[in-house]
Design an enzyme around this catalytic site. Structure first.
Site, PDB file in Angstrom:
ATOM      1  N   ALA A 155       3.528   0.567  -4.591  1.00 23.77           N
ATOM      2  CA  ALA A 155       3.485   1.655  -5.181  1.00 23.77           C
ATOM      3  C   ALA A 155       2.090   1.756  -5.982  1.00 23.77           C
ATOM      4  O   ALA A 155       1.670   0.754  -6.410  1.00 23.77           O
ATOM      5  CB  ALA A 155       4.538   2.222  -6.274  1.00 23.77           C
ATOM      6  N   PRO A 156       1.466   2.841  -6.260  1.00 21.01           N
ATOM      7  CA  PRO A 156       0.147   2.859  -7.103  1.00 21.01           C
ATOM      8  C   PRO A 156       0.250   3.141  -8.531  1.00 21.01           C
ATOM      9  O   PRO A 156       1.426   3.280  -8.906  1.00 21.01           O
ATOM     10  CB  PRO A 156      -0.561   4.190  -6.580  1.00 21.01           C
ATOM     11  CG  PRO A 156       0.495   5.175  -5.916  1.00 21.01           C
ATOM     12  CD  PRO A 156       1.772   4.134  -5.868  1.00 21.01           C
ATOM     13  N   TRP A 157      -0.682   3.233  -9.125  1.00 22.29           N
ATOM     14  CA  TRP A 157      -0.694   3.616 -10.777  1.00 22.29           C
ATOM     15  C   TRP A 157      -0.833   4.759 -11.169  1.00 22.29           C
ATOM     16  O   TRP A 157      -0.728   5.245 -12.265  1.00 22.29           O
ATOM     17  CB  TRP A 157      -1.865   2.627 -11.486  1.00 22.29           C
ATOM     18  CG  TRP A 157      -3.268   2.818 -10.817  1.00 22.29           C
ATOM     19  CD1 TRP A 157      -3.926   1.787 -10.003  1.00 22.29           C
ATOM     20  CD2 TRP A 157      -4.129   4.053 -11.000  1.00 22.29           C
ATOM     21  NE1 TRP A 157      -4.968   2.237  -9.533  1.00 22.29           N
ATOM     22  CE2 TRP A 157      -5.219   3.528 -10.159  1.00 22.29           C
ATOM     23  CE3 TRP A 157      -4.067   4.956 -11.515  1.00 22.29           C
ATOM     24  CZ2 TRP A 157      -6.488   4.494  -9.964  1.00 22.29           C
ATOM     25  CZ3 TRP A 157      -5.242   5.880 -11.414  1.00 22.29           C
ATOM     26  CH2 TRP A 157      -6.153   5.520 -10.733  1.00 22.29           C
ATOM     27  N   LYS A 181       7.250  -3.191  -5.445  1.00 20.89           N
ATOM     28  CA  LYS A 181       6.310  -3.584  -6.311  1.00 20.89           C
ATOM     29  C   LYS A 181       5.364  -2.588  -7.062  1.00 20.89           C
ATOM     30  O   LYS A 181       4.670  -1.558  -6.340  1.00 20.89           O
ATOM     31  CB  LYS A 181       5.102  -4.555  -5.544  1.00 20.89           C
ATOM     32  CG  LYS A 181       4.257  -5.251  -6.385  1.00 20.89           C
ATOM     33  CD  LYS A 181       3.090  -5.753  -5.841  1.00 20.89           C
ATOM     34  CE  LYS A 181       1.787  -4.942  -5.828  1.00 20.89           C
ATOM     35  NZ  LYS A 181       1.318  -4.886  -7.117  1.00 20.89           N
ATOM     36  N   PRO A 182       5.448  -2.392  -8.168  1.00 19.62           N
ATOM     37  CA  PRO A 182       4.755  -1.424  -8.874  1.00 19.62           C
ATOM     38  C   PRO A 182       3.220  -2.046  -8.878  1.00 19.62           C
ATOM     39  O   PRO A 182       2.994  -3.052  -8.822  1.00 19.62           O
ATOM     40  CB  PRO A 182       5.247  -1.407 -10.299  1.00 19.62           C
ATOM     41  CG  PRO A 182       6.027  -2.527 -10.459  1.00 19.62           C
ATOM     42  CD  PRO A 182       6.339  -3.222  -9.223  1.00 19.62           C
ATOM     43  N   ALA A 183       2.583  -0.959  -9.053  1.00 15.72           N
ATOM     44  CA  ALA A 183       0.893  -1.266  -9.366  1.00 15.72           C
ATOM     45  C   ALA A 183       0.772  -2.233 -10.606  1.00 15.72           C
ATOM     46  O   ALA A 183       1.326  -2.147 -11.623  1.00 15.72           O
ATOM     47  CB  ALA A 183       0.070  -0.242  -9.578  1.00 15.72           C
ATOM     48  N   ALA A 237      -8.093   1.658   2.252  1.00 15.38           N
ATOM     49  CA  ALA A 237      -8.475   0.443   2.507  1.00 15.38           C
ATOM     50  C   ALA A 237      -7.386  -0.785   2.569  1.00 15.38           C
ATOM     51  O   ALA A 237      -7.142  -1.554   2.954  1.00 15.38           O
ATOM     52  CB  ALA A 237      -9.752  -0.265   1.596  1.00 15.38           C
ATOM     53  N   GLU A 256       0.972   6.153   2.809  1.00 12.05           N
ATOM     54  CA  GLU A 256       0.592   7.579   1.888  1.00 12.05           C
ATOM     55  C   GLU A 256      -0.761   6.998   1.261  1.00 12.05           C
ATOM     56  O   GLU A 256      -0.676   6.370   0.125  1.00 12.05           O
ATOM     57  CB  GLU A 256       1.381   7.972   0.935  1.00 12.05           C
ATOM     58  CG  GLU A 256       2.704   8.592   1.248  1.00 12.05           C
ATOM     59  CD  GLU A 256       2.543   9.866   2.357  1.00 12.05           C
ATOM     60  OE1 GLU A 256       1.641  10.382   2.000  1.00 12.05           O
ATOM     61  OE2 GLU A 256       3.804  10.332   2.825  1.00 12.05           O
ATOM     62  N   GLU A 391     -13.610   9.168  -2.049  1.00 11.01           N
ATOM     63  CA  GLU A 391     -12.636   9.490  -3.079  1.00 11.01           C
ATOM     64  C   GLU A 391     -13.182   9.048  -4.394  1.00 11.01           C
ATOM     65  O   GLU A 391     -13.356   7.744  -4.665  1.00 11.01           O
ATOM     66  CB  GLU A 391     -11.127   8.731  -2.807  1.00 11.01           C
ATOM     67  CG  GLU A 391     -10.005   9.489  -3.315  1.00 11.01           C
ATOM     68  CD  GLU A 391      -8.652   8.610  -2.874  1.00 11.01           C
ATOM     69  OE1 GLU A 391      -8.790   7.436  -2.749  1.00 11.01           O
ATOM     70  OE2 GLU A 391      -7.751   9.398  -2.992  1.00 11.01           O
TER      71      GLU A 391
HETATM   72  P1  NAD Z   1      -4.481   0.397  -4.680  1.00  7.22           P
HETATM   73  O1  NAD Z   1      -4.551   0.542  -3.126  1.00  7.22           O
HETATM   74  O2  NAD Z   1      -5.523  -0.263  -5.386  1.00  7.22           O
HETATM   75  O3  NAD Z   1      -3.085  -0.156  -5.056  1.00  7.22           O
HETATM   76  C1  NAD Z   1      -1.832   0.307  -4.538  1.00  7.22           C
HETATM   77  C2  NAD Z   1      -0.895  -0.667  -4.190  1.00  7.22           C
HETATM   78  O4  NAD Z   1      -1.038  -1.599  -3.453  1.00  7.22           O
HETATM   79  C3  NAD Z   1      -0.712  -1.262  -5.710  1.00  7.22           C
HETATM   80  O5  NAD Z   1       0.714  -1.921  -6.019  1.00  7.22           O
HETATM   81  C4  NAD Z   1      -1.717  -2.736  -5.357  1.00  7.22           C
HETATM   82  O6  NAD Z   1      -1.285  -3.854  -6.295  1.00  7.22           O
HETATM   83  C5  NAD Z   1      -1.259  -2.829  -4.250  1.00  7.22           C
HETATM   84  N1  NAD Z   1      -2.152  -3.834  -3.236  1.00  7.22           N
HETATM   85  C6  NAD Z   1      -3.605  -3.954  -3.761  1.00  7.22           C
HETATM   86  N2  NAD Z   1      -4.047  -4.732  -2.611  1.00  7.22           N
HETATM   87  C7  NAD Z   1      -3.294  -5.133  -1.925  1.00  7.22           C
HETATM   88  C8  NAD Z   1      -3.284  -5.956  -0.691  1.00  7.22           C
HETATM   89  N3  NAD Z   1      -4.384  -6.513  -0.470  1.00  7.22           N
HETATM   90  N4  NAD Z   1      -2.136  -6.116  -0.366  1.00  7.22           N
HETATM   91  C9  NAD Z   1      -1.016  -5.514  -0.552  1.00  7.22           C
HETATM   92  N5  NAD Z   1      -0.878  -4.619  -1.542  1.00  7.22           N
HETATM   93  C10 NAD Z   1      -1.858  -4.585  -2.176  1.00  7.22           C
HETATM   94  O7  NAD Z   1      -4.346   1.945  -5.024  1.00  7.22           O
HETATM   95  P2  NAD Z   1      -4.299   2.534  -6.403  1.00  7.22           P
HETATM   96  O8  NAD Z   1      -5.715   2.326  -7.060  1.00  7.22           O
HETATM   97  O9  NAD Z   1      -3.145   1.981  -7.442  1.00  7.22           O
HETATM   98  O10 NAD Z   1      -3.950   3.907  -6.378  1.00  7.22           O
HETATM   99  C11 NAD Z   1      -4.960   5.164  -6.070  1.00  7.22           C
HETATM  100  C12 NAD Z   1      -4.851   5.449  -4.420  1.00  7.22           C
HETATM  101  O11 NAD Z   1      -3.457   5.675  -4.006  1.00  7.22           O
HETATM  102  C13 NAD Z   1      -5.766   6.207  -4.256  1.00  7.22           C
HETATM  103  O12 NAD Z   1      -6.591   6.057  -3.164  1.00  7.22           O
HETATM  104  C14 NAD Z   1      -4.989   7.434  -4.095  1.00  7.22           C
HETATM  105  O13 NAD Z   1      -5.383   8.448  -3.351  1.00  7.22           O
HETATM  106  C15 NAD Z   1      -3.708   6.883  -3.241  1.00  7.22           C
HETATM  107  N6  NAD Z   1      -2.565   7.643  -3.509  1.00  7.22           N
HETATM  108  C16 NAD Z   1      -1.966   8.631  -2.443  1.00  7.22           C
HETATM  109  C17 NAD Z   1      -0.876   8.967  -2.524  1.00  7.22           C
HETATM  110  C18 NAD Z   1      -0.475   9.961  -1.368  1.00  7.22           C
HETATM  111  O14 NAD Z   1       0.709  10.367  -1.396  1.00  7.22           O
HETATM  112  N7  NAD Z   1      -0.933   9.830  -0.149  1.00  7.22           N
HETATM  113  C19 NAD Z   1      -0.327   9.565  -3.756  1.00  7.22           C
HETATM  114  C20 NAD Z   1      -0.795   8.748  -4.987  1.00  7.22           C
HETATM  115  C21 NAD Z   1      -1.959   7.884  -4.795  1.00  7.22           C
END
Ligand code: NAD
Length: 506
Positions: A155-157, A181-183, A237, A256, A391
């Protein structure tokens, strides 16, 4: 801030609250004060192994998936009730770890989450399959919808609790076991959710929560050989990395990802409605929202009039202490995010963009270290500039003029993302043509943002694939099994001769 004391929480594995095998801990900081508001274990790949083993054991002995459906329904509804019981505490924790204004958290995503969960619990009682008829004169076919197995969820933050619910809701309702796993920056409300899930009566091992860095814990989940589906909400990414890792055992993938929503205003639109709509949809959660309106396209005859309305409303936004109920806009998630947003804005201005309002860090009395940024509107930016194509994930709207409907649709679609879009017009033909032609998972007409638990949310292109919420979310978390029953009782079947022997006589 509302959360004065430090919240120290352990990870949930196999129904027990545990530290990481590494013994290491991570601090959670308030982006408003810079103070430590919580501590959680810094999990490792070895912790993921423990959590997957617990999830697998719970799936194998069917302690959850084997329960009578009304029992599972009752547990998930009880969890929704407990979230509502502890709403104030969850809101305070969410505000503390994200810096989002309390006004928003207490009226938007946190109270929405229990309804999401109830919808998913109810939808699981109506799973259907299309092949329940007789497709062969000699057989009856039926479809079984089965849980996929162990679901790894990342999940994201930006909406920590609600994203956790969007993930565990359909997974658990369909009978899967979960490793979540939460952020790294926002684990507190997810761990609280784990406490509530235990209190609601979820059997041990069915929901496991591992905290820790994405490149270790998240990667271990994505690449794990004993996980059957991995679901990520996060950056595009990260989605690419997850899909590469998931290929190791060909697990299912649900992504997502990011968004860069166009918001297209035709000259015949209600301009005030479209300006109010852009401010709400653009600055929601300080712009840290994947569906946020970020690219505003305005038909040239009303371009300047619209900009004046937009800047007027934007300047009314009150930036301030997130825990103050009168604050509209709190912090971004971190100082790093502020620096990132500032970089985008400065480079856009250097490249010739017109600053309509905002454009710099915001200073809030009493919170000198807060990660604040002014709500910003940039006009006359180029379609191929980075602030239109990438973004930003901050409180920045870019505004561009257009002349024709074809140009608006082409520019709207000119992005690698495909999550959501909106079109503003009083002309039903223009609106419906745009809805058909815009290459996004959601298209709103004369609005931007509203979601309901019953409507699907998910993207196209590099915004990912699969749906959150609605009955469609069960497509990710169920597998379709076809069961075919021979009903004639014949010993020699009419088709056997195709493999051996002579055809039946006559
Ligand atoms: P992020 O991709 O940095 O992190 C998301 C999750 O992935 C976190 O739990 C992080 O710890 C984990 N992660 C990071 N690197 C990883 C790796 N190499 N392998 C596995 N897991 C890894 O994203 P963020 O900064 O937490 O959130 C913002 C992003 O999320 C933005 O791009 C936003 O648009 C997107 N988002 C999308 C939706 C949707 O419904 N489409 C909803 C909310 C957020």
């Amino acid at each position: 801030m509302a959360v004065a004391s430090l919240t120290e929480l352990r990870m949930l594995i196999g129904g027990k609250w545990v530290e990481s095998v590494s013994g290491a801990w991570t601090d959670v900081r308030s982006p408003a004060t810079g103070q430590v508001v919580g501590r959680v274990p810094k999990g490792t790949a070895a912790d993921v192994d423990r959590a997957v083993a617990a999830a697998r054991a719970s799936f194998a002995d069917a302690r959850w998936r084997g329960q009578w459906l009304p029992m599972r329904y009752a547990v998930l509804n009880r969890l929704a009730d407990l979230i509502e019981r502890d709403l104030d505490q969850l809101v305070a924790l969410e505000v503390a770890q994200t810096g989002t204004a309390i006004k928003f958290r207490s009226s938007n995503d946190i109270p929405f989450a229990p309804d999401n969960l109830r919808q998913m619990a109810a939808a699981a009682r109506h799973l259907d399959g299309k092949a329940a008829a007789e497709y062969s004169t000699d057989h009856t076919s039926m479809i079984r919808r089965e849980p996929v197995g162990v679901a790894g969820q990342i999940a994201p933050w930006n909406y920590p609790l609600m994203m956790a619910i969007w993930k565990i809701g359909p997974a658990l309702a369909a009978g899967n076991s979960v490793v979540l796993k939460p952020a790294s920056m926002t684990p507190l409300t997810t761990l609280k959710l784990g406490e509530l899930a235990m209190e609601a009566g979820l059997p041990p091992g069915v929901l496991n929560i591992v905290t820790g860095p994405g490149d270790e814990v998240g990667a271990a989940i994505a690449g794990h050989m004993d996980i059957d589906i991995v679901s990520l909400t996060g950056d595009s990414a990260t989605g690419v990395r997850i899909q590469e890792l998931a290929a190791r055992n060909l697990k299912r993938v649900h992504l997502e990802l990011g968004g860069k929503a166009p918001f297209i205003v035709f000259a015949d639109a209600d301009l005030e409605a479209a300006a109010r709509g852009a401010v709400a949809a653009g600055f929601i959660n300080a712009g840290q929202d994947c569906t946020a309106a970020t690219r505003i396209y305005v038909q040239r005859p009303v371009y300047e009039e619209y900009l004046a309305l937009l800047s007027g409303f934007t300047e009314q936004i009150r930036v301030g202490d997130p825990s103050d109920p009168s604050t509209d806009l709190g912090t971004l998630i971190s100082g790093t995010q502020v620096a990132r947003v500032e970089g985008f804005v400065n480079r856009a201005l250097a490249a010739g963009a017109r600053l309509v309002t905002g454009g710099a860090r915001a200073v809030v009395n009493g919170l000198p270290d807060g990660a604040f940024f002014q709500p910003t509107v940039l006009a006359d930016v180029a379609q191929d500039s980075e602030c239109v194509q990438q973004e930003i994930f901050g409180p920045v709207l870019t505004v561009l003029p257009f002349d024709t409907e074809e140009e608006a649709i082409a520019k709207g679609n000119d992005t690698r993302y495909g999550l959501s879009a909106s079109v503003w017009t009083r002309d039903v033909f223009v609106g419906m043509r745009a809805a058909k032609q815009l290459d996004f998972g959601t298209v709103w007409i004369n609005d931007h943002l509203p979601l309901s638990s019953d409507t699907p949310h998910g993207g196209f292109k590099q915004s990912g694939f699969g749906k959150d919420m609605s009955a469609y979310s069960f497509d990710e978390y169920t597998r379709i099994k076809h069961v075919m029953v021979e009903i004639t009782g014949a010993t020699a079947k009419g088709w056997h001769h195709q493999i051996w022997g002579d055809p039946p006589e006559g």
